[in-house]
Design an enzyme around this catalytic site. Structure first.
Site, PDB file in Angstrom:
ATOM      1  CB  ALA A 142      26.755 -44.428  14.111  1.00  0.00           C
ATOM      2  CB  VAL A 183      18.647 -36.905  -2.232  1.00  0.00           C
ATOM      3  CG1 VAL A 183      18.774 -37.840  -1.048  1.00  0.00           C
ATOM      4  CG2 VAL A 183      17.180 -36.692  -2.597  1.00  0.00           C
ATOM      5  CB  VAL A 187       9.047 -46.437   0.766  1.00  0.00           C
ATOM      6  CG1 VAL A 187       7.547 -46.407   1.020  1.00  0.00           C
ATOM      7  CG2 VAL A 187       9.399 -47.604  -0.150  1.00  0.00           C
ATOM      8  CE  LYS A 224       7.676 -42.585  -3.720  1.00  0.00           C
ATOM      9  NZ  LYS A 224       7.046 -41.259  -3.855  1.00  0.00           N
ATOM     10  CB  ALA A 230      30.656 -40.642  -8.641  1.00  0.00           C
ATOM     11  NE  ARG A 253      25.377 -37.085 -16.218  1.00  0.00           N
ATOM     12  CZ  ARG A 253      24.284 -37.518 -16.818  1.00  0.00           C
ATOM     13  NH1 ARG A 253      24.366 -38.100 -17.992  1.00  0.00           N
ATOM     14  NH2 ARG A 253      23.093 -37.387 -16.279  1.00  0.00           N
TER      15      ARG A 253
HETATM   16  N1  HSE Z   1       8.025 -37.425  -7.199  1.00  0.00           N
HETATM   17  C1  HSE Z   1       7.688 -37.951  -5.913  1.00  0.00           C
HETATM   18  C2  HSE Z   1       6.428 -37.273  -5.398  1.00  0.00           C
HETATM   19  C3  HSE Z   1       8.762 -37.806  -4.882  1.00  0.00           C
HETATM   20  O1  HSE Z   1       5.828 -36.435  -6.073  1.00  0.00           O
HETATM   21  O2  HSE Z   1       6.018 -37.637  -4.304  1.00  0.00           O
HETATM   22  C4  HSE Z   1       9.855 -38.793  -5.055  1.00  0.00           C
HETATM   23  O3  HSE Z   1       9.379 -40.091  -5.068  1.00  0.00           O
END
Ligand code: HSE
Length: 437
Positions: free
Chosen positions: A33, A14, A132, A205, A43, A45
């Site tokens: 905007a 993402v 969500v 969600k 940031a 790892r």
């Molecule tokens: N793992 C989730 C899904 C997507 O299968 O819809 C992210 O929330």
């Protein structure tokens, strides 16, 4: 005009999508905007991977707290996930007076009350559209577009992995375990799929949508969860014969004495638009008293769809960050002083329709015994189907669809049916929602 500086914490799928879309559509986004929105620090790892995804002109660190403590960062985007490091850094960012955008459903569903309280105290915004249903702007719709309505219920297919598995089970008549193994092989399901298939992800969600729809605190710990791992392919087939499809449905409904908040495999009439949301796609159906039923459909995951929601939040914050905090859209749609104390109802108090499947001896009077027990519990039968059982020996499978009943009455009736000398084994119980607009 001075750019808004964004600090990205967590550069994975993402985060990479957010960097790509912000670059590709930067001019268009700035026109909307009112100023450029630029990722100036990130940031991760794995710094090499982050460099590949965000490009050369972004300052990199392997410590997310460096982003949170950088005075030049206006908005912190949390894409780390989980509730340990992510929670600490979100609270620290707020304490530092920074606005936050997060895609972290678990964090908001479990700790949202604490996070929003601190954000209110500090006068900053915490935005979570991407938490969500991925790319579907359903938080915006619930919080703003439907603000005139008394929301009656929200129903959602909000886990793509489960929806993919159920679609394959229906289309191919396959067993759950076989489809899950295939989904894992294709990369559609995680190596440990528990969160997706047992309803946790959907319940996170749903908890967030319920809070916004009804103006109540987030209360994930009170949500009822039932996943799809025990679903039998036979029930998908019988449901289809009766005119229904089975979906992992998140359902939250306002009742006079409280709120229903539950995720479970649920029968939906096959003709409903939402029953035809297949594969990994998501959909949310909202019933408002003024508008009626409205449905929101789209991709619930993926790099650019989720980035679309993250960036929408960045634009909202950019437009509103100079506004008086009282004149911004409240985190949970209702003014913080107006959050209601309505209880989440225990699953026993749920009122809905039910699908029951039992195995019984194929003898005179068995059906009368079963329907007699249902009548004692004030449970009215809507439809019935009888099938010879797969195993020979004079047994039959009886499938019963009820009208609306109280779940505790259904459970009492099931216990009595299981105790009949003429029945075998456990009764299968699934909830059924008509989702009438
Ligand atoms: N793992 C989730 C899904 C997507 O299968 O819809 C992210 O929330």
């Amino acid at each position: 005009m001075k750019a808004i500086n964004v600090g990205l914490c967590g550069v994975g799928t993402v985060g990479g999508g957010t960097a790509t879309v912000l670059k590709r559509n930067g001019n268009e986004i700035a026109r909307r905007a009112g100023r450029p929105i630029v990722i100036t620090m990130a940031a991760n790892r794995d710094l090499d991977r982050a460099r590949e995804l965000v490009g050369d002109d972004v300052l990199l660190t392997d410590n997310a707290m460096d982003v949170v403590n950088n005075p030049d960062i206006d908005i912190v985007v949390e894409l780390i996930g989980g509730t340990t490091v992510a929670k600490d850094l979100v609270l620290a960012a707020i304490a530092n007076g920074k606005h936050v955008v997060t895609a972290n459903k678990k964090l908001i569903a479990e700790y949202g009350n604490e996070i929003f309280a601190l954000a209110q105290e500090k006068g900053v915004m915490v935005a979570f559209e991407a938490a969500v249903a991925g790319g579907i702007p359903v938080i915006k719709a619930l919080r703003e577009g439907l603000t005139a309505n008394q929301i009656e219920w929200v129903a959602g297919i909000i886990n793509g992995t489960s929806n993919f598995i159920l679609t394959e089970m229906r289309d191919k008549g396959s067993a759950f375990a076989d489809v899950l193994a295939e989904a894992q092989r294709l990369g559609y399901a995680e190596a440990d799929p528990t969160f997706d298939i047992e309803g946790h992800d959907a319940a996170h969600k749903l908890t967030i949508m319920s809070a916004i729809a009804f103006g109540i605190p987030v209360q994930f710990d009170k949500a009822y969860l039932e996943g799809i791992s025990k679903l039998d392919a036979a029930d998908i087939k019988y449901a289809a014969e009766l005119g229904y499809r089975i979906k992992l449905l998140g359902m939250t409904r306002r009742r006079p004495n409280g709120i229903e908040l539950r995720v479970s495999p649920t029968l939906i009439p096959a003709g409903r638009l939402i029953a035809n949301v297949d594969g990994v796609m998501n959909a949310v159906l909202v019933k408002g008293d003024a508008v009626g039923a409205t449905m929101y459909y789209g991709p619930g995951a993926g790099a650019e769809p989720t980035a679309s929601s993250v960036i929408a939040d960045l634009v909202d914050i950019t437009r509103l960050h100079t506004a008086d905090p009282e004149h911004r859209v409240p985190h949970l749609a209702f003014q913080p002083s107006q959050i209601a104390n309505l209880p989440i109802l225990p699953i026993d108090e749920v009122e809905t329709c039910y699908y029951l499947r039992l195995t019984a001896k194929d003898l005179p009077g068995v059906l009368a015994d079963v329907t007699g027990i249902l009548a004692e519990g004030q449970i009215s039968v809507d439809a019935m189907l009888q099938k010879p059982a797969a195993a020979a020996g004079g047994t039959a499978e009886i499938i019963i669809v009820t009208h609306i009943a109280i779940e505790k009455n259904i459970n009492i009736a099931i216990a009595k049916i299981e105790n009949l000398a003429s029945t075998h084994g456990k009764v299968v119980k699934l909830r059924l929602e008509h989702l009438n607009g």
